[in-house]
Design an enzyme around this catalytic site. Structure first.
Site, mmCIF file in Angstrom:
data_model
loop_
_atom_site.group_PDB
_atom_site.id
_atom_site.type_symbol
_atom_site.label_atom_id
_atom_site.label_comp_id
_atom_site.label_asym_id
_atom_site.label_seq_id
_atom_site.Cartn_x
_atom_site.Cartn_y
_atom_site.Cartn_z
ATOM 1 N N HIS A 271 65.536 153.649 82.867
ATOM 2 C CA HIS A 271 64.772 154.825 83.312
ATOM 3 C C HIS A 271 64.922 155.932 82.256
ATOM 4 C CE1 HIS A 271 62.790 157.554 86.023
ATOM 5 N NE2 HIS A 271 63.693 158.449 85.699
ATOM 6 N N LEU B 151 56.339 148.521 86.241
ATOM 7 C CA LEU B 151 55.903 149.640 87.078
ATOM 8 C C LEU B 151 55.662 149.277 88.543
ATOM 9 C CD1 LEU B 151 53.666 151.611 84.562
ATOM 10 C CD2 LEU B 151 56.030 152.043 85.234
HETATM 11 C C1 GRF Z 1 59.927 153.315 79.104
HETATM 12 O O1 GRF Z 1 59.930 154.689 78.896
HETATM 13 C C2 GRF Z 1 60.853 152.953 80.224
HETATM 14 O O2 GRF Z 1 61.979 153.756 80.292
HETATM 15 C C3 GRF Z 1 59.993 153.188 81.422
HETATM 16 O O3 GRF Z 1 58.716 152.739 81.034
HETATM 17 C C4 GRF Z 1 58.565 152.832 79.611
HETATM 18 C C5 GRF Z 1 58.193 151.485 79.080
HETATM 19 O O4 GRF Z 1 57.846 151.483 77.737
HETATM 20 N N1 GRF Z 1 60.569 152.576 82.581
HETATM 21 P P1 GRF Z 1 57.650 150.101 76.957
HETATM 22 O O5 GRF Z 1 56.618 149.274 77.747
HETATM 23 O O6 GRF Z 1 58.965 149.404 76.883
HETATM 24 O O7 GRF Z 1 57.101 150.469 75.602
#
Ligand code: GRF
Length: 197
Positions: A107, A84
């Protein structure tokens, strides 16, 4: 078999990381070697997942520390799996130039819809439902200095149901799209990098 040394960057729960590791074990990514996991958050559950699979992990937000880690491990592919933080354009160009590498990101929408600055996590799915789209999905793309702006590598569409909530849509997109295309796209880019040498 020759493999591409790969680092996975995370910030949260790490279900995409888990599926990358499982895909690796199943032989779905034969040219991808996950060397370490990097988190910008020390309490990310993804770190526990890395530990459970005996994959080294690090926590840092410091560009030069991270770049050194990448160099020490000869990393050529960075997979952003729910990372993030936005990578600085300096970090991206240094990595690409010094290690001749590529950075890819998953994404949870069909880019160019519902992407870019401010579109992350559950917000993506809230906006998709507000708009009333009947199809959403996930995209894996190359990372450049524009958030979600790099060229698309792979996409998978998922139908939106009339009674979907942002949470139900998010879960279905993960299960039917993200967890499948991130390993496949990682393998595709690893093969491309091997071909470039
Ligand atoms: C996912 O939905 C991904 O597409 C987004 O953040 C989320 C991460 O989920 N960028 P995780 O940590 O892999 O469970």
């Amino acid at each position: 078999m020759e493999k591409i040394n790969t680092a996975v960057f995370v910030s949260g729960g790490g279900t995409n990381l888990e599926h990358l590791i499982l895909s690796s074990k199943k032989g779905i990514m034969p040219h991808v070697d996950i060397k370490f996991v990097l988190s910008n958050k020390k309490d990310a559950y993804a770190l526990t997942r890395a530990k459970n699979h005996n994959i080294p992990s690090y926590v840092s937000k410091d560009d030069s520390y991270i770049l050194n880690l990448l160099k020490e491990n000869n990393i050529r592919l960075i997979v952003l799996a729910g990372y993030l933080a936005i990578l600085s354009s300096e970090f991206i160009s240094n990595f690409e130039r010094e290690l001749n590498g590529k950075i890819i990101n998953i994404h949870p929408s069909l880019i160019p819809s519902f992407c870019g600055k401010g579109y992350y996590g559950i917000k993506v799915h809230q906006k998709a439902l507000e708009y009333g789209v009947k199809v959403s999905g996930a995209s894996v793309h190359f990372v450049n200095e524009i958030p979600d702006g790099g060229k698309i590598i792979m996409q998978k569409a998922v139908k939106v149901k009339d009674d979907d909530t942002p949470e139900s849509l998010q879960k279905r997109i993960m299960r039917l799209a993200e967890w499948k295309i991130l390993p496949l796209a990682s393998e595709k880019v690893a093969k491309m990098l091997l071909g470039e040498k």
